[in-house]
Design a protein around this motif. Sequence first.
Motif, PDB file in Angstrom:
ATOM      1  N   SER A 277       0.717  -1.203  -0.063  1.00 10.73           N
ATOM      2  CA  SER A 277      -0.125   0.055  -0.177  1.00 10.73           C
ATOM      3  C   SER A 277       0.932   1.268  -0.138  1.00 10.73           C
ATOM      4  CB  SER A 277      -1.063   0.137   1.418  1.00 10.73           C
ATOM      5  OG  SER A 277      -0.006   0.118   2.340  1.00 10.73           O
ATOM      6  N   GLY A 278       0.210   2.320  -0.288  1.00  5.56           N
ATOM      7  CA  GLY A 278       1.006   3.629  -0.111  1.00  5.56           C
ATOM      8  C   GLY A 278       2.181   3.751  -0.986  1.00  5.56           C
ATOM      9  N   LYS A 279       3.320   4.288  -0.546  1.00  4.55           N
ATOM     10  CA  LYS A 279       4.622   4.549  -1.315  1.00  4.55           C
ATOM     11  C   LYS A 279       5.202   3.186  -1.782  1.00  4.55           C
ATOM     12  CE  LYS A 279       5.621   9.028   0.676  1.00  4.55           C
ATOM     13  NZ  LYS A 279       7.033   9.712   1.327  1.00  4.55           N
ATOM     14  N   ALA A 280       5.095   2.067  -0.817  1.00  7.61           N
ATOM     15  CA  ALA A 280       5.564   0.875  -1.454  1.00  7.61           C
ATOM     16  C   ALA A 280       4.882   0.309  -2.512  1.00  7.61           C
ATOM     17  CB  ALA A 280       5.667  -0.097  -0.227  1.00  7.61           C
ATOM     18  N   LEU A 281       3.585   0.465  -2.616  1.00  3.20           N
ATOM     19  CA  LEU A 281       2.932  -0.186  -3.794  1.00  3.20           C
ATOM     20  C   LEU A 281       2.935   0.985  -4.883  1.00  3.20           C
ATOM     21  CD1 LEU A 281       0.562  -1.652  -5.056  1.00  3.20           C
ATOM     22  CD2 LEU A 281      -1.217  -0.008  -4.085  1.00  3.20           C
ATOM     23  N   GLY A 282       3.273   2.255  -4.793  1.00  6.61           N
ATOM     24  CA  GLY A 282       3.553   3.182  -5.955  1.00  6.61           C
ATOM     25  C   GLY A 282       4.673   2.815  -6.638  1.00  6.61           C
ATOM     26  N   ALA A 283       5.805   2.259  -5.859  1.00 10.59           N
ATOM     27  CA  ALA A 283       7.414   2.039  -6.331  1.00 10.59           C
ATOM     28  C   ALA A 283       7.124   0.688  -6.896  1.00 10.59           C
ATOM     29  CB  ALA A 283       8.137   1.935  -5.113  1.00 10.59           C
ATOM     30  N   ALA A 284       6.559  -0.261  -6.272  1.00 10.35           N
ATOM     31  CA  ALA A 284       6.294  -1.378  -7.173  1.00 10.35           C
ATOM     32  C   ALA A 284       5.481  -1.286  -8.266  1.00 10.35           C
ATOM     33  CB  ALA A 284       5.839  -2.602  -6.108  1.00 10.35           C
ATOM     34  N   GLY A 285       4.718  -0.558  -8.485  1.00  8.11           N
ATOM     35  CA  GLY A 285       3.859  -0.586  -9.452  1.00  8.11           C
ATOM     36  C   GLY A 285       4.769   0.289 -10.577  1.00  8.11           C
ATOM     37  N   ASP A 286       5.172   1.216 -10.238  1.00  6.29           N
ATOM     38  CA  ASP A 286       6.001   1.784 -11.379  1.00  6.29           C
ATOM     39  C   ASP A 286       7.038   1.074 -12.116  1.00  6.29           C
ATOM     40  OD1 ASP A 286       5.773   4.379 -11.963  1.00  6.29           O
ATOM     41  OD2 ASP A 286       6.371   5.172  -9.972  1.00  6.29           O
ATOM     42  N   GLU A 287       7.786   0.154 -11.378  1.00  9.68           N
ATOM     43  CA  GLU A 287       9.080  -0.641 -11.446  1.00  9.68           C
ATOM     44  C   GLU A 287       8.465  -1.757 -12.423  1.00  9.68           C
ATOM     45  OE1 GLU A 287      12.535  -3.430  -9.737  1.00  9.68           O
ATOM     46  OE2 GLU A 287      11.429  -2.685  -8.521  1.00  9.68           O
TER      47      GLU A 287
END
Length: 254
Positions: free
Chosen positions: A36-46
């Motif tokens: 969730s949050g920033k961790a989800l965003g980073a994983a999604g981007d990558e």
Amino acid sequence: MPSDPLARRDDAALAAEIAAIAGDYLCSLRDRQELSGKALGAAGDEGANQRIIEMLRRERPDDAILSEECADVGHRASARRVWIVDPLDGTREYGEGRDDWAVHVALALDGIAAIGAVALPSLGTVMRSDEPSPLPAAGDPLRMVVSRTRPAKEAVAVAEALGAVLVPMGSAGAKAMAVVRGQADIYLHSGGQYEWDNAAPVAVASAFGLYCARLDGSPMRYNSADPSLGDFLICRAELADLVNNAMEKTTPHS
């Protein structure tokens, strides 16, 4: 009959297919609720970037690529064909579980954002430059889409001058597509962006007949050595003079 779903696609269809595939991946990743949050965003981007780059390298190996999430691919500065992609536009909104985020896939031809697709995965749609449709009627009063967290003072001033209603929204792609889809009439941005933030939205908006230009009236040009592209106006063509006149009146002059 080719088994690969991307086989034999033209550039526009390829852009739409890639944007849709990346969007499906991002929705699946979020639905698993492991991050969730920033961790989800980073994983999604990558993860989305990896899929987009792999598909482009396979389908268009001779083209250059400019992506927010990785080093340039190919001889970008001298290339006539450059794919400009943002695997996840609106990382914050995506991580917060909102629907105003997007996937951008554009092809710049000789510096022009000629072909593009903007996926709005949470809404289950992909807006494509090769499938334009008539615009819905303009709002009354007019509606100006702005950042939901930091609306630019220039946009707010112009909205006040026009008597326009502010429509707060997340990603650049979501804002631009709000104008394409008739949820807003004007998107004026002055806060700084990069080519991947607006190449695909501009390609789609232009195909739908919208006015797209820098705030000084110059054309939107892509594949520059410096990919920053910080200001623009996307609006209904019949409103361009009205908005530009309002900008002139509300912009301080030294």
